[in-house]
Write a protein that holds these residues in place. Sequence first.
Motif, PDB file in Angstrom:
ATOM      1  N   THR A 161       0.969  -1.222  -0.075  1.00 33.76           N
ATOM      2  CA  THR A 161      -0.020   0.062   0.044  1.00 33.76           C
ATOM      3  C   THR A 161       0.763   1.255  -0.062  1.00 33.76           C
ATOM      4  OG1 THR A 161      -0.192   0.023   2.313  1.00 33.76           O
ATOM      5  CG2 THR A 161      -1.938  -1.068   0.863  1.00 33.76           C
ATOM      6  N   ARG A 162       1.973   1.160   0.715  1.00 33.90           N
ATOM      7  CA  ARG A 162       2.879   2.364   0.658  1.00 33.90           C
ATOM      8  C   ARG A 162       4.377   1.997   1.217  1.00 33.90           C
ATOM      9  NH1 ARG A 162      -0.551   6.108   2.887  1.00 33.90           N
ATOM     10  NH2 ARG A 162       0.749   7.705   2.842  1.00 33.90           N
ATOM     11  N   THR A 163       5.329   2.759   0.872  1.00 31.07           N
ATOM     12  CA  THR A 163       6.620   2.460   1.183  1.00 31.07           C
ATOM     13  C   THR A 163       7.673   3.712   0.993  1.00 31.07           C
ATOM     14  OG1 THR A 163       8.555   0.973   1.166  1.00 31.07           O
ATOM     15  CG2 THR A 163       7.504   1.627  -0.920  1.00 31.07           C
ATOM     16  N   ALA A 164       8.533   3.804   1.870  1.00 33.62           N
ATOM     17  CA  ALA A 164       9.663   4.996   1.933  1.00 33.62           C
ATOM     18  C   ALA A 164      10.869   4.234   1.556  1.00 33.62           C
ATOM     19  CB  ALA A 164       9.436   5.815   3.007  1.00 33.62           C
ATOM     20  N   ASN A 165      11.022   3.136   0.921  1.00 34.93           N
ATOM     21  CA  ASN A 165      12.041   2.494   0.664  1.00 34.93           C
ATOM     22  C   ASN A 165      12.329   1.757  -0.630  1.00 34.93           C
ATOM     23  OD1 ASN A 165      11.741  -0.371   1.443  1.00 34.93           O
ATOM     24  ND2 ASN A 165      11.031   0.472   3.105  1.00 34.93           N
ATOM     25  N   ALA A 166      13.370   1.151  -1.083  1.00 35.58           N
ATOM     26  CA  ALA A 166      13.482   0.335  -2.255  1.00 35.58           C
ATOM     27  C   ALA A 166      13.607  -1.046  -1.900  1.00 35.58           C
ATOM     28  CB  ALA A 166      14.402   0.740  -3.132  1.00 35.58           C
ATOM     29  N   TYR A 167      14.325  -1.393  -0.660  1.00 35.28           N
ATOM     30  CA  TYR A 167      14.649  -2.612  -0.165  1.00 35.28           C
ATOM     31  C   TYR A 167      13.674  -3.807  -0.240  1.00 35.28           C
ATOM     32  CZ  TYR A 167      13.705  -1.524   4.507  1.00 35.28           C
ATOM     33  OH  TYR A 167      13.082  -1.173   5.787  1.00 35.28           O
ATOM     34  N   SER A 168      12.393  -3.046   0.170  1.00 35.70           N
ATOM     35  CA  SER A 168      11.240  -4.158   0.598  1.00 35.70           C
ATOM     36  C   SER A 168      10.440  -4.226  -0.902  1.00 35.70           C
ATOM     37  CB  SER A 168      10.397  -3.427   1.549  1.00 35.70           C
ATOM     38  OG  SER A 168       9.855  -2.295   1.281  1.00 35.70           O
ATOM     39  N   ALA A 169      11.083  -4.332  -1.924  1.00 40.32           N
ATOM     40  CA  ALA A 169      10.265  -4.452  -3.294  1.00 40.32           C
ATOM     41  C   ALA A 169       9.702  -6.025  -3.443  1.00 40.32           C
ATOM     42  CB  ALA A 169      11.350  -4.438  -4.205  1.00 40.32           C
ATOM     43  N   LEU A 170       8.479  -5.779  -3.705  1.00 44.11           N
ATOM     44  CA  LEU A 170       7.582  -7.183  -3.999  1.00 44.11           C
ATOM     45  C   LEU A 170       8.004  -7.949  -4.871  1.00 44.11           C
ATOM     46  CD1 LEU A 170       4.346  -5.568  -3.183  1.00 44.11           C
ATOM     47  CD2 LEU A 170       5.193  -7.272  -1.657  1.00 44.11           C
ATOM     48  N   LEU A 171       7.757  -9.172  -5.006  1.00 45.19           N
ATOM     49  CA  LEU A 171       8.466 -10.405  -5.942  1.00 45.19           C
ATOM     50  C   LEU A 171       7.427 -10.764  -7.119  1.00 45.19           C
ATOM     51  CD1 LEU A 171       9.922 -12.333  -2.992  1.00 45.19           C
ATOM     52  CD2 LEU A 171      11.229 -10.474  -4.364  1.00 45.19           C
ATOM     53  N   SER A 172       8.191 -10.968  -8.496  1.00 47.57           N
ATOM     54  CA  SER A 172       7.617 -11.598  -9.490  1.00 47.57           C
ATOM     55  C   SER A 172       8.506 -12.013 -10.234  1.00 47.57           C
ATOM     56  CB  SER A 172       6.776 -10.535 -10.212  1.00 47.57           C
ATOM     57  OG  SER A 172       6.250 -11.041 -11.331  1.00 47.57           O
ATOM     58  N   SER A 173       8.258 -13.089 -11.353  1.00 49.06           N
ATOM     59  CA  SER A 173       9.076 -13.669 -12.259  1.00 49.06           C
ATOM     60  C   SER A 173       9.007 -12.647 -13.507  1.00 49.06           C
ATOM     61  CB  SER A 173       8.659 -14.946 -12.577  1.00 49.06           C
ATOM     62  OG  SER A 173       7.214 -15.113 -13.262  1.00 49.06           O
ATOM     63  N   ALA A 174       8.443 -11.853 -13.426  1.00 49.87           N
ATOM     64  CA  ALA A 174       8.194 -10.567 -14.444  1.00 49.87           C
ATOM     65  C   ALA A 174       8.451  -9.171 -13.965  1.00 49.87           C
ATOM     66  CB  ALA A 174       6.802 -10.759 -15.163  1.00 49.87           C
ATOM     67  N   GLY A 175       9.287  -9.046 -12.878  1.00 51.83           N
ATOM     68  CA  GLY A 175       9.285  -7.921 -12.394  1.00 51.83           C
ATOM     69  C   GLY A 175      10.454  -7.247 -13.105  1.00 51.83           C
ATOM     70  N   VAL A 176      10.505  -5.871 -13.294  1.00 53.68           N
ATOM     71  CA  VAL A 176      11.575  -5.068 -13.732  1.00 53.68           C
ATOM     72  C   VAL A 176      12.333  -3.881 -12.866  1.00 53.68           C
ATOM     73  CG1 VAL A 176       9.954  -3.247 -14.586  1.00 53.68           C
ATOM     74  CG2 VAL A 176      12.073  -3.787 -15.995  1.00 53.68           C
ATOM     75  N   ASN A 177      13.207  -3.813 -13.223  1.00 53.55           N
ATOM     76  CA  ASN A 177      13.906  -2.468 -12.491  1.00 53.55           C
ATOM     77  C   ASN A 177      14.023  -2.816 -11.048  1.00 53.55           C
ATOM     78  OD1 ASN A 177      14.700  -1.186 -14.713  1.00 53.55           O
ATOM     79  ND2 ASN A 177      12.803  -0.077 -14.549  1.00 53.55           N
ATOM     80  N   TYR A 178      14.085  -4.132 -10.614  1.00 54.74           N
ATOM     81  CA  TYR A 178      14.364  -4.613  -9.018  1.00 54.74           C
ATOM     82  C   TYR A 178      13.257  -4.131  -8.382  1.00 54.74           C
ATOM     83  CZ  TYR A 178      19.001  -4.104 -11.216  1.00 54.74           C
ATOM     84  OH  TYR A 178      19.975  -4.111 -12.076  1.00 54.74           O
TER      85      TYR A 178
END
Length: 480
Positions: A161-178
């Motif tokens: 829903t919201r985040t102030a960081n990049a390290y907690s990125a969610l996951l997918s086999s079709a993700g782009v740009n980390y």
Amino acid sequence: MSRWLVLPLGLLLGLLLPLGAAGAGFPELERMVERGFLVSAEAKLLDTGEVLGAIDPQRQLSPASVTKAYLAAAALDRWGPQHRFTTRLASDAELNGSGVVAGDLILEGGGDPALTTEDLWRLAQRLHQRGVREVEGRLVVSQWRFGPVECITTDRCQARTRTANAYSALLSSAGVNYGSWCVSVAPGAAAGQPAQITSCDSQTTIVGIDNQVETQPPNSGTELNAERVTRDDGDVMVLRGQISLNASPREVYRASSDPAQQTARTMTAMLEQAGIAVRQGYTTSVEEPPAAARTLAAVDGKPLQELLLRTMNYSNNFMADVLALNLVDTPRSSLLQAGDAIEHYVAGMPDHGPLIMLSGSGLTTENRTSAHGSNILLESMFHRTALFPSFVASFQSPANGVSRFIQRGSSTFQNHVMLKTGTLNQPIAVRSVSGYFRTLSGRWGVFTVLVNGTATTPWLNWAQVLDPLAEDLERMIEAH
């Protein structure tokens, strides 16, 4: 006849040593135990197996991002250093002579943990080269291998829903740009005007932008605060603060709420810029592309050895967990299954001892190993002649590594050690270090130090761990 038992001198001395000598070889680091921290540490030479220092080496503690060394070893064992993950555009619809795909265009995520906009642009160019100018249907991003992946850590669950960081990125086999959005913040034309904010990857805006950044006079300083929030119309980057009129553009990264959706939006922008119209928009899917789907364009990712260098050097959680999910043989895999795959790999190492892996990144605080077990992993890879160069290359040298905080200690420590670090602050403080060292005579050794805080020792910083460790390892290096 004498009833005295004659003991070997070494054993006799061992029995006479006080209990505190369990930290022999780590006199500086042992002070962490005296302060109430939980410590597991071990250093040994690889040619003879001689243990140079140990503090409760079998104790099971959280390794944090030292977990990534396990992931790197398992990945190299499974695929080898030159393996590449492939992302493709396909369709089961006909491509007519006018360059029109009479149906949907499918982007099949291949589980590439380092897929970037550059790769999507290359796909668009290759599709254009194939003669495609229009897609009558939709762009469908297929994450059938894995995704959306259930979140099992607080930060990732909140990032939906919201985040102030990049390290907690969610996951997918079709993700782009980390799994993260990137926007570029540049000063406006004059002081008092709003800043100029654009997507890093496209001339058109891909993610929503709520611009509350004001341009200030030259040399007035730049202070930015950014949060990605999810609203009814999708992800929005909310930016506040100020930027100096003479400041260079600043790039800001924040995790997206849905990496496959992010890929769909980014790929659509790339297709538009390549002059390929998609008439019915985009969507995502967890279904495998039809067996009749033909490949129209494909791009191979970077070799695994390069992926591991980035995963380990920058401790990239998205890359680590995507690689771990790829280790699972069945589709729709979860992080728990990925952890099981790593545990299964380590089970073949004699004398490793217990291991708990719930992820490949170490974000899961329930991961557990020991200093001794971690050293067994390092020793195992040292003897894998074809894999070791790629494995050890992913460890940092304190003298030349990308992380400034490891640049401490004497030149002996900085130039004779290669290491991976791990950090957690919640729910307990963790500082972990594991890697290789070379003695002054050229002998190889391995070391692992796991330090975990408790409810009574909640504060822990790197100086408390690295400074004493550097002194202890320096003595070992110089003595051999």
